[in-house]
Design a protein around this motif. Structure first.
Motif, PDB file in Angstrom:
ATOM      1  N   ALA A  40      15.085 -83.471 -94.513  1.00  0.00           N
ATOM      2  CA  ALA A  40      16.108 -82.588 -93.949  1.00  0.00           C
ATOM      3  C   ALA A  40      15.910 -81.142 -94.398  1.00  0.00           C
ATOM      4  O   ALA A  40      16.519 -80.232 -93.834  1.00  0.00           O
ATOM      5  N   ILE A  41      15.063 -80.928 -95.399  1.00  0.00           N
ATOM      6  CA  ILE A  41      14.848 -79.568 -95.934  1.00  0.00           C
ATOM      7  C   ILE A  41      13.412 -79.108 -95.716  1.00  0.00           C
ATOM      8  O   ILE A  41      13.169 -77.968 -95.311  1.00  0.00           O
ATOM      9  N   VAL A  42      12.458 -79.974 -95.969  1.00  0.00           N
ATOM     10  CA  VAL A  42      11.042 -79.615 -95.898  1.00  0.00           C
ATOM     11  C   VAL A  42      10.507 -79.929 -94.505  1.00  0.00           C
ATOM     12  O   VAL A  42      10.714 -81.028 -93.985  1.00  0.00           O
ATOM     13  N   ASP A  43       9.796 -78.990 -93.896  1.00  0.00           N
ATOM     14  CA  ASP A  43       9.362 -79.177 -92.506  1.00  0.00           C
ATOM     15  C   ASP A  43       8.192 -80.143 -92.398  1.00  0.00           C
ATOM     16  O   ASP A  43       7.579 -80.543 -93.395  1.00  0.00           O
ATOM     17  N   ASP A  44       7.901 -80.533 -91.150  1.00  0.00           N
ATOM     18  CA  ASP A  44       6.891 -81.554 -90.908  1.00  0.00           C
ATOM     19  C   ASP A  44       5.491 -81.127 -91.323  1.00  0.00           C
ATOM     20  O   ASP A  44       4.666 -81.959 -91.710  1.00  0.00           O
ATOM     21  N   PHE A  45       5.198 -79.822 -91.235  1.00  0.00           N
ATOM     22  CA  PHE A  45       3.876 -79.345 -91.643  1.00  0.00           C
ATOM     23  C   PHE A  45       3.644 -79.628 -93.131  1.00  0.00           C
ATOM     24  O   PHE A  45       2.584 -80.114 -93.526  1.00  0.00           O
ATOM     25  N   LEU A  46       4.628 -79.318 -93.945  1.00  0.00           N
ATOM     26  CA  LEU A  46       4.505 -79.572 -95.379  1.00  0.00           C
ATOM     27  C   LEU A  46       4.563 -81.060 -95.685  1.00  0.00           C
ATOM     28  O   LEU A  46       3.882 -81.541 -96.607  1.00  0.00           O
ATOM     29  N   LEU A  47       5.349 -81.807 -94.914  1.00  0.00           N
ATOM     30  CA  LEU A  47       5.410 -83.252 -95.120  1.00  0.00           C
ATOM     31  C   LEU A  47       4.057 -83.899 -94.858  1.00  0.00           C
ATOM     32  O   LEU A  47       3.597 -84.748 -95.635  1.00  0.00           O
ATOM     33  N   ILE A 141      19.204 -73.430-101.102  1.00  0.00           N
ATOM     34  CA  ILE A 141      18.087 -73.467-100.157  1.00  0.00           C
ATOM     35  C   ILE A 141      18.402 -74.429 -99.028  1.00  0.00           C
ATOM     36  O   ILE A 141      18.721 -75.594 -99.255  1.00  0.00           O
ATOM     37  N   ASP A 142      18.282 -73.925 -97.809  1.00  0.00           N
ATOM     38  CA  ASP A 142      18.617 -74.711 -96.630  1.00  0.00           C
ATOM     39  C   ASP A 142      17.382 -75.364 -96.022  1.00  0.00           C
ATOM     40  O   ASP A 142      17.392 -76.547 -95.676  1.00  0.00           O
ATOM     41  N   LYS A 143      16.293 -74.574 -95.858  1.00  0.00           N
ATOM     42  CA  LYS A 143      15.068 -75.091 -95.258  1.00  0.00           C
ATOM     43  C   LYS A 143      13.859 -74.491 -95.965  1.00  0.00           C
ATOM     44  O   LYS A 143      13.898 -73.341 -96.431  1.00  0.00           O
ATOM     45  N   ILE A 144      12.775 -75.275 -96.027  1.00  0.00           N
ATOM     46  CA  ILE A 144      11.491 -74.788 -96.524  1.00  0.00           C
ATOM     47  C   ILE A 144      10.461 -75.052 -95.437  1.00  0.00           C
ATOM     48  O   ILE A 144      10.225 -76.211 -95.071  1.00  0.00           O
ATOM     49  N   ALA A 396      16.646 -81.577 -86.643  1.00  0.00           N
ATOM     50  CA  ALA A 396      16.839 -81.507 -88.091  1.00  0.00           C
ATOM     51  C   ALA A 396      16.486 -80.136 -88.632  1.00  0.00           C
ATOM     52  O   ALA A 396      17.139 -79.631 -89.551  1.00  0.00           O
ATOM     53  N   PHE A 397      15.456 -79.511 -88.048  1.00  0.00           N
ATOM     54  CA  PHE A 397      15.015 -78.220 -88.553  1.00  0.00           C
ATOM     55  C   PHE A 397      15.517 -77.047 -87.723  1.00  0.00           C
ATOM     56  O   PHE A 397      15.136 -75.906 -87.970  1.00  0.00           O
ATOM     57  N   ARG A 398      16.374 -77.348 -86.729  1.00  0.00           N
ATOM     58  CA  ARG A 398      16.890 -76.277 -85.858  1.00  0.00           C
ATOM     59  C   ARG A 398      15.723 -75.425 -85.372  1.00  0.00           C
ATOM     60  O   ARG A 398      15.745 -74.201 -85.436  1.00  0.00           O
ATOM     61  N   PHE A 399      14.715 -76.108 -84.859  1.00  0.00           N
ATOM     62  CA  PHE A 399      13.423 -75.478 -84.588  1.00  0.00           C
ATOM     63  C   PHE A 399      12.877 -76.012 -83.269  1.00  0.00           C
ATOM     64  O   PHE A 399      12.185 -77.037 -83.250  1.00  0.00           O
ATOM     65  N   PRO A 400      13.153 -75.355 -82.130  1.00  0.00           N
ATOM     66  CA  PRO A 400      12.726 -75.858 -80.816  1.00  0.00           C
ATOM     67  C   PRO A 400      11.298 -75.463 -80.480  1.00  0.00           C
ATOM     68  O   PRO A 400      11.039 -74.727 -79.514  1.00  0.00           O
ATOM     69  N   ALA A 401      10.359 -75.952 -81.260  1.00  0.00           N
ATOM     70  CA  ALA A 401       8.956 -75.587 -81.052  1.00  0.00           C
ATOM     71  C   ALA A 401       8.053 -76.670 -81.611  1.00  0.00           C
ATOM     72  O   ALA A 401       8.405 -77.361 -82.580  1.00  0.00           O
ATOM     73  N   GLU A 402       6.899 -76.812 -80.985  1.00  0.00           N
ATOM     74  CA  GLU A 402       5.843 -77.689 -81.473  1.00  0.00           C
ATOM     75  C   GLU A 402       4.535 -76.922 -81.396  1.00  0.00           C
ATOM     76  O   GLU A 402       4.360 -76.070 -80.510  1.00  0.00           O
ATOM     77  N   GLY A 403       3.621 -77.211 -82.298  1.00  0.00           N
ATOM     78  CA  GLY A 403       2.331 -76.535 -82.284  1.00  0.00           C
ATOM     79  C   GLY A 403       1.225 -77.427 -82.795  1.00  0.00           C
ATOM     80  O   GLY A 403       1.430 -78.203 -83.738  1.00  0.00           O
TER      81      GLY A 403
END
Length: 784
Positions: A40-47, A141-144, A396-403
């Motif tokens: 819920a905090i760390v984004d998929d790239f870092l995961l 900290i809300d998001k990383i 979860a990341f309030r992030f409407p993007a994929e790359g």
């Protein structure tokens, strides 16, 4: 973990709190080792990176020639510190803007962290990889998020740009050199490359002395800077050889980029230019970099940005179409057309980056979760193999993007699929391909806009590129746009806070075109016309445009950014978008208003004709010089609703001209009371004509039949009954007898004006290329 002294870390955190730096609530239980990252905090790239490290015991590396799906480490910013720790650059969001400094202090109390940028409730920096599981538990900290390296808009990397814009004539004729003006440049680095360096450029006269170059922040050279910023500064200095220069790296993060823009403004820059894009800047909303651009423009600083180098390598659709095929693994597949869940795209050998976004706001509530996949088709078994995927948990990341990114050893047809994992279907979605060569959409091509983010900001001047050898000065008239120069027209669906607009806004970007293929001392290596180091791309075009702005500001330092943009647009050499059937008269989303003509722009300000025309040449009646109180100092802007409802514009024609004119943007009421105070003779001997132009069609608005009254010294036309279209541009012309000298003042008011409505916006001067075709027709009629 390399961190052994957990108690010592807590002691340091407590010590920091005692000094007033850290609220003790900032640091939760650090006495445990957290081996799991909070999704819920760390984004998929870092995961994904974290998983790769756990599996291999180290950061994965990519061997040359490996064409398998690349590990995440290839696309993130990772480096070693001086003691061998692996650092990754991250962007961290706090709950509020007030929490930023506390969160930074809390991180630095427990681990290695070097801050690289800060903007509002976001900051960025280099964080020890093996401390992410600890940092995620700092309460504010809300998001990383991982920082994905930016994209620079270079081509393959001639001079000639100076001549292509007629800027050499500005210096030779008017003595303008940019003296007293400061141009700020944002790019990757300034002085990191080996070989030809800053001192060599100064010795050769390609850059000024060090006391005339203000380096606010350069890139850490271990991060691989190629000094594109220094090459850009050389191009500025070629056109405006007495400017002072400033540099700030924009490559660290979006936060560092935005902060750099504000710092260049604080350092006294009169013009700012950049050539950087972060892939995940919002397409349909002004992100933090765009907000910083608008902030400095509001301070009176014109901002120029590379439009981009992806041409029309984009696909978009007005909504997700359910194909009827659903997979528990992938979700619902989008129907690209004819029931196909795949879109075939032909890619050349090299690296390719796909960025998908849709109409949801960034960092607000995101309602749906989309994913994008790249497949290859096996010829022997006729089966599909997954090559790459991006499956961020968007809500979860309030992030409407994929790359995602793939590397190919040979030309390949890939199959793109888009799925809806959860939530309602989006109303608009779009993906852009960047990287090697020009992709060819085999199926369902839309060939849409690729210029987005801060170069599409309301206050920015996006700049396209034309090879200097394909301009009028070098034999091509009209100029020819570079095939890779980005197409504009990306819609804006949300305001900066994420609130959906009542209707989408499509901004006129790029605004202008400037030359590329220009010569510098080190950047490039391709030999053309016997010389190497030629700089191609909109990265080369943007600094040329910024340098012309510096010349203009030397002549008149009171001009606002919008007035400089207007001047460059209205005096530009019209160009054509080759992808359309007819010549695009005026603005189009590939070439803007056309190629910058510095000589025409300066001549316009000084009231000097820009062409020597004979009586037989109909352009003589088009090239009407005006006083310097024409467009620039007598503009009523529709953005200034508190302005007076009328404004005078002075016109003095040349010796043989018989026409004076103005353009104005119609008031919201659709009415206009137009007066021309004729100061040089009997007004009854002249006529007033009002007309509009739509796509070069002179008969689009039949205003020539409107009646006007003429006394001895004034002509009046009253346009009522909501005849005009609000905010549309109209043209008003005064025509006198052959050989007369028109001199007088236009005064345009709104007779139907309602309180709080904006007045008309009046400009005076040359009709320019946008309406030359119409005027040639009109002039021939009047002369006959």
């Amino acid at each position: 973990s390399k961190y052994k002294g957990t108690n010592e870390q807590l002691r340091q955190a407590n010590q920091a709190w005692s000094g007033g730096l850290v609220d003790m609530g900032e640091v939760k239980d650090l006495s445990k080792t957290f081996a799991v990252l909070d999704t819920a905090i760390v984004d998929d790239f870092l995961l994904h990176l974290w998983d790769e490290i756990k599996e291999q015991g180290t950061v994965p590396v990519v061997e040359e020639g490996d064409v398998s799906q690349e590990p995440m480490s290839k696309f993130l910013k990772i480096k070693d510190d001086t003691i061998g720790n692996k650092l990754v650059q991250v962007s961290i969001f706090t709950t509020t803007e007030d929490d930023v400094d506390k969160a930074i202090a809390a991180i630095q109390a427990i681990t290695t962290f070097k801050q690289t940028g800060k903007f509002k409730n976001r900051f960025s920096g280099w964080l020890a990889l093996d401390s992410i599981h600890q940092v995620q538990h700092i309460s504010s900290i809300d998001k990383i998020r991982a920082v994905v390296p930016p994209f620079r808009f270079t081509g393959s990397v001639d001079g000639g740009g100076d001549e292509a814009m007629q800027a050499d004539r500005v210096r030779d004729t008017f003595g303008l050199t940019g003296k007293g003006k400061k141009v700020g440049v944002l790019s990757d680095s300034f002085n990191c490359t080996t070989g030809t360096g800053l001192s060599d450029d100064q010795e050769s006269g390609d850059l000024p002395s060090s006391d005339e170059i203000d380096i606010l922040q350069d890139l850490n050279c271990t991060e691989g800077g190629i000094d594109e910023g220094r090459a850009m500064m050389q191009l500025v200095y070629d056109v405006a050889p007495e400017v002072t220069l400033a540099f700030h790296t924009a490559s660290e993060s979006q936060e560092g980029f935005a902060e750099g823009i504000l710092e260049l403004a604080e350092a006294g820059c009169d013009v700012i230019v950049d050539d950087i894009l972060f892939f995940f800047e919002p397409m349909f909303q002004d992100g933090i970099v765009a907000q910083a651009v608008d902030e400095v423009v509001a301070q009176g600083i014109p901002y120029f940005s590379s439009a981009g180098n992806s041409g029309s390598s984009s696909w978009e659709a007005a909504g997700f179409v359910d194909s009827g095929l659903e997979s528990s693994l992938y979700g619902q597949f989008h129907d690209f057309g004819d029931g196909s869940i795949f879109q075939r795209v032909n890619l050349i050998a090299g690296s390719h980056i796909f960025i998908l976004q849709w109409d949801q706001p960034f960092y607000s509530e995101v309602e749906n979760d989309l994913d994008i996949f790249i497949f290859e088709k096996q010829r022997v078994l006729n089966r599909f193999t997954l090559r790459a995927q991006s499956t961020v948990n968007n809500p979860a990341f309030r992030f409407p993007a994929e790359g995602l990114a793939i590397s190919l050893e040979s030309p390949t047809v890939v199959y793109v699929a888009i799925t809806l994992k959860s939530g309602p279907p989006p109303g608009f979605m779009k993906y852009i391909i960047m990287g090697s060569g020009t992709p060819v959409f085999v199926d369902f091509a839309t060939n849409s806009s690729t210029s987005y983010a801060h170069m599409n900001a309301g206050g920015a001047c996006g700049v396209g590129a034309a090879n200097y050898l394909r301009t009028p000065r070098f034999g091509d008239d009209p100029p020819v746009i570079e095939s890779f120069s980005a197409l504009g027209g990306t819609p804006i669906f949300f305001d900066a806070n994420g609130t959906r607009l009542e209707s989408p806004v499509v901004r006129q970007q790029p605004k202008v075109v400037a030359p590329d293929g220009t010569l510098n001392t080190f950047f490039g290596g391709i030999e053309i016309l016997g010389t190497e180091n030629r700089f191609f791309g909109t990265s080369a075009a943007a600094p040329h445009a910024a340098a012309v702005a510096a010349l203009i500001l030397e002549l008149n330092s009171s001009l606002l950014p919008i007035e400089i943009y207007d001047l460059l647009q209205y005096t530009a050499v019209d160009m054509d978008d080759p992808s359309t059937e007819e010549f695009d008269v005026g603005f189009d989303f590939r070439t803007g208003y056309g190629l910058i003509d510095a000589n025409a722009a300066v001549s316009f300000l000084l009231g000097i004709p820009t062409a020597n025309c004979s009586f037989d040449d109909p352009c003589y009646a088009v090239k009407v010089p005006v006083s310097t109180t024409g467009m620039v100092n007598s503009t009523i802007s529709t953005r200034q609703c508190n302005a007076e409802s009328s404004e005078e514009v002075n016109f003095t024609s040349g010796i043989v001209q018989e026409s004076a004119w103005a353009t104005f943007e119609a008031p919201l009421s659709g009415c206009a009371l137009i007066n021309f105070d004729y100061e040089s003779g009997d007004a009854s001997a002249v006529e007033m004509v009002l007309f509009g132009s739509e796509n070069g069609d002179c008969d689009a608005y039949p205003f020539t039949e409107l009646e006007y009254s003429a006394g001895t010294d004034i002509i009046t036309m009253n346009v009522t009954n909501e005849t005009l279209v609000a905010n549309e541009t109209y043209y008003i012309m005064i025509n006198g007898p052959f050989g007369s000298n028109i001199e007088g003042k236009f005064n345009i008011t709104d007779p139907c004006r309602v309180e709080e409505e904006c007045p008309a916006r009046i400009r005076g001067g040359d009709f320019f290329g946008r309406v030359v075709r119409c005027l040639v027709i009109r002039v021939i009629e009047w002369l006959s």
